[in-house]
Design a protein around this motif. Structure first.
Motif, mmCIF file in Angstrom:
data_model
loop_
_atom_site.group_PDB
_atom_site.id
_atom_site.type_symbol
_atom_site.label_atom_id
_atom_site.label_comp_id
_atom_site.label_asym_id
_atom_site.label_seq_id
_atom_site.Cartn_x
_atom_site.Cartn_y
_atom_site.Cartn_z
ATOM 1 N N UNK A 36 -3.508 -4.547 -7.869
ATOM 2 C CA UNK A 36 -4.278 -3.349 -8.202
ATOM 3 C C UNK A 36 -3.464 -2.147 -7.738
ATOM 4 N N UNK A 37 -3.014 -1.347 -8.700
ATOM 5 C CA UNK A 37 -2.139 -0.220 -8.385
ATOM 6 C C UNK A 37 -2.872 1.098 -8.630
ATOM 7 N N UNK A 38 -2.758 1.991 -7.683
ATOM 8 C CA UNK A 38 -3.335 3.322 -7.841
ATOM 9 C C UNK A 38 -2.472 4.140 -8.806
ATOM 10 N N UNK A 39 -3.125 4.884 -9.729
ATOM 11 C CA UNK A 39 -2.379 5.774 -10.620
ATOM 12 C C UNK A 39 -1.464 6.640 -9.759
ATOM 13 N N UNK A 40 -0.182 6.759 -10.169
ATOM 14 C CA UNK A 40 0.749 7.490 -9.316
ATOM 15 C C UNK A 40 1.894 8.088 -10.125
ATOM 16 N N UNK A 41 2.600 8.994 -9.500
ATOM 17 C CA UNK A 41 3.909 9.437 -9.963
ATOM 18 C C UNK A 41 4.902 9.087 -8.862
ATOM 19 N N UNK A 42 6.160 8.936 -9.249
ATOM 20 C CA UNK A 42 7.182 8.505 -8.293
ATOM 21 C C UNK A 42 8.031 9.688 -7.846
ATOM 22 N N UNK A 43 8.445 9.632 -6.572
ATOM 23 C CA UNK A 43 9.381 10.622 -6.062
ATOM 24 C C UNK A 43 10.794 10.301 -6.495
ATOM 25 N N UNK A 52 0.813 -1.219 0.000
ATOM 26 C CA UNK A 52 0.000 0.000 0.000
ATOM 27 C C UNK A 52 0.846 1.269 0.000
ATOM 28 N N UNK A 53 2.049 1.204 0.593
ATOM 29 C CA UNK A 53 2.935 2.371 0.632
ATOM 30 C C UNK A 53 3.261 2.851 -0.779
ATOM 31 N N UNK A 54 3.329 1.905 -1.732
ATOM 32 C CA UNK A 54 3.586 2.254 -3.129
ATOM 33 C C UNK A 54 2.307 2.255 -3.959
ATOM 34 N N UNK A 55 1.165 2.204 -3.282
ATOM 35 C CA UNK A 55 -0.102 2.269 -3.974
ATOM 36 C C UNK A 55 -0.566 0.960 -4.567
ATOM 37 N N UNK A 56 -0.026 -0.153 -4.079
ATOM 38 C CA UNK A 56 -0.356 -1.465 -4.659
ATOM 39 C C UNK A 56 -1.072 -2.326 -3.622
ATOM 40 N N UNK A 57 -2.201 -2.884 -4.018
ATOM 41 C CA UNK A 57 -2.962 -3.798 -3.177
ATOM 42 C C UNK A 57 -3.061 -5.135 -3.923
ATOM 43 N N UNK A 58 -2.858 -6.237 -3.209
ATOM 44 C CA UNK A 58 -2.957 -7.567 -3.801
ATOM 45 C C UNK A 58 -4.317 -8.155 -3.444
ATOM 46 N N UNK A 59 -5.118 -8.397 -4.457
ATOM 47 C CA UNK A 59 -6.467 -8.929 -4.261
ATOM 48 C C UNK A 59 -6.510 -10.367 -4.735
ATOM 49 N N UNK A 60 -6.948 -11.268 -3.853
ATOM 50 C CA UNK A 60 -7.150 -12.661 -4.247
ATOM 51 C C UNK A 60 -8.631 -12.841 -4.579
ATOM 52 N N UNK A 61 -8.859 -13.352 -5.778
ATOM 53 C CA UNK A 61 -10.237 -13.414 -6.276
ATOM 54 C C UNK A 61 -10.405 -14.678 -7.102
ATOM 55 N N UNK A 62 -11.370 -15.501 -6.727
ATOM 56 C CA UNK A 62 -11.675 -16.744 -7.456
ATOM 57 C C UNK A 62 -10.433 -17.600 -7.656
ATOM 58 N N UNK A 63 -9.588 -17.659 -6.628
ATOM 59 C CA UNK A 63 -8.427 -18.541 -6.671
ATOM 60 C C UNK A 63 -7.199 -17.965 -7.343
ATOM 61 N N UNK A 64 -7.249 -16.710 -7.784
ATOM 62 C CA UNK A 64 -6.092 -16.089 -8.436
ATOM 63 C C UNK A 64 -5.768 -14.771 -7.743
ATOM 64 N N UNK A 65 -4.519 -14.305 -7.918
ATOM 65 C CA UNK A 65 -4.074 -13.062 -7.285
ATOM 66 C C UNK A 65 -3.918 -11.970 -8.334
ATOM 67 N N UNK A 66 -4.362 -10.763 -8.002
ATOM 68 C CA UNK A 66 -4.300 -9.636 -8.924
ATOM 69 C C UNK A 66 -3.708 -8.433 -8.207
#
Length: 463
Positions: free
Chosen positions: A106-113, A90-104
């Motif tokens: 999900x990254x928030x639109x971002x710019x990097x420092x 989450x610190x880099x805007x990324x969440x790992x979602x497990x759904x129907x037996x698979x992992x995805x």
């Protein structure tokens, strides 16, 4: 919202010939799950796109192996919709979602420092989709796609570069590589995997920034290197690593193969590097990492053992197989490969010259030779070794014939006697046990002993 039951799919596809059905079902479910996640985010008022490699692969008519999603939703908003998700990124805007037996991911639109370690930004700022695309590595990976309509959102001219078959850094290539030096290896990997050229300014930036790869963890370099070697175009990948200067910083021993001459009567193809490159090109089908590494390193000991015999006008590499096995172990440990990989590769490198002797071995030795765990991999190594040089296949053909000859029984049958039998005969346990049991096995493999009583009589006569 759909779910997928793998057991049900297996019941529908119990036979090998229906394996494609199972694969297609899995891929369809993966895509449907990604669409479901995107729909959930869109229905909640957020923008969500498929992002990166999965979009690129679809345009190239390649079945994506996974789907990454990019969204306007913040990590907290994603977690609200998927409360069981993993928030470790989450610190880099990324969440790992497990759904129907698979992992995805999900990254928030971002710019990097700013980047200080040539790997990760010190901070991120949530931004727009266009700003998010501009901070990615290569144009072919900077595409977005609407999951419901299939529309491509292209802020970086990635579609044009896919059509031109070009790997091009987004924006200033020097900045992209100084931000994250692993992108140096990734550029080579994508060019190898996709059979794309590297755009001129991007290529020059790779050569200029090659020393930065030393700032990257060995495990990450090894992972990218392995993917390059497992590509069918692995020889081209190796050549790009050499010409870019990258290989100098993690596997410099390869450079010593360039210009290392070989005896032309056995190797008309050229120096050791050309020979090795040709072998890599000749490997067929899906190959193991261990086999490819063994091919790459099988002659790594030649430069150090090079000698010229003026009396015979001949180049020799005496002991290059044993030295090569030692060097391979040092290299693979340095690159942090697994013990299993190291053991198998070193066994193949150490043994690759023994194929020249197989037609002169006793039956027992041939059987032991063929029973080793790496034998089948070594056969493929030997095939491409000969095919890339003198073209002589006598030893390969001999062993294939022996496989048929020995097919009716185990190569190494159950022993006729054991250590307990030797104790029963009055022998004391000690080093002689191994010698006697080995001798009995040899006679058994030669077909001279077939029963325990014969083995005991043979022991009494010979010991």
């Amino acid at each position: 919202m759909q779910t997928f039951n793998l057991d049900n799919a297996r019941k529908q596809s119990p036979n090998v010939q229906n394996a494609h059905f199972l694969k297609d079902t899995l891929m369809n479910q993966l895509l449907q799950s990604a669409k479901d996640i995107s729909r959930i985010l869109n229905d909640a008022g957020h923008t969500c796109y498929f992002a990166g490699g999965c979009v690129r692969d679809q345009l190239l008519k390649i079945e994506p192996k996974d789907y990454d999603l990019a969204t306007s939703a913040t990590p907290q908003q994603v977690l609200k919709l998927f409360p069981k998700a993993d928030s470790i990124g989450a610190h880099f805007g990324v969440i790992l979602v497990k759904y129907a037996g698979a992992a995805f991911e999900i990254a928030t639109f971002r710019t990097d420092g700013s980047y200080t370690d040539s790997r990760r930004p010190e901070s991120v700022t949530f931004a727009t989709a266009e700003e998010d695309a501009s901070r990615r590595d290569f144009t072919v990976n900077g595409l977005f796609q609407k999951s419901d309509t299939g529309e491509i959102i292209d802020f970086v001219n990635g579609k044009i570069d896919i059509e031109k078959k070009l790997i091009r850094a987004i924006g200033n290539p020097n900045e992209r590589f100084t931000e994250d030096a692993l992108r140096l290896m990734r550029a080579i990997r994508f060019a190898t995997k996709l059979n794309f050229d590297i755009e001129e300014k991007t290529w020059e930036a790779i050569k200029t920034n090659a020393p930065l790869i030393k700032n990257i963890a060995t495990e990450r370099i090894q992972a990218e290197f392995s993917l390059i070697l497992l590509s069918p175009r692995r020889a081209r990948g190796l050549d790009l690593l050499v010409k870019s200067g990258l290989i100098q910083h993690f596997l410099p021993e390869i450079l010593d193969l360039i210009g290392c001459e070989q005896p032309p009567q056995f190797h008309p193809e050229g120096d050791v590097y050309i020979h090795t490159s040709m072998m890599l090109d000749m490997l067929e089908g899906e190959v193991t990492l261990e086999l490819v590494l063994a091919v790459l390193l099988h002659d790594i000991g030649k430069p150090a053992t090079y000698s010229y015999d003026p009396d015979e006008d001949r180049i020799r590499f005496s002991g290059h197989d044993s030295l090569g096995a030692e060097m391979a172990e040092t290299i693979l440990k340095r690159l942090k490969y697994s013990n299993k990989t190291i053991d198998e590769v070193c066994a193949m490198v150490a043994n690759h010259m023994n194929f020249m002797n197989v037609r002169f071995m006793k039956k027992s030795k041939v059987k032991r030779f063929m029973s080793r765990p790496t034998y089948e991999l070594e056969m493929e190594l030997h095939r491409v070794d000969c095919g890339s040089s003198n073209g002589i296949t006598e030893n390969y053909d001999f062993l294939r014939a022996k496989e048929e000859e020995f097919a009716s029984e185990p190569l190494i049958p159950a022993p006729l006697i054991s250590g307990k039998d030797l104790i029963g005969l009055g022998y004391r346990p000690g080093p002689q046990f191994k010698e006697i049991l080995q001798a009995i096995q040899t006679e058994q493999l030669e077909g001279k002993l077939t029963e325990s009583s014969q083995a005991i009589a043979w022991i009494k006569e010979n010991y």
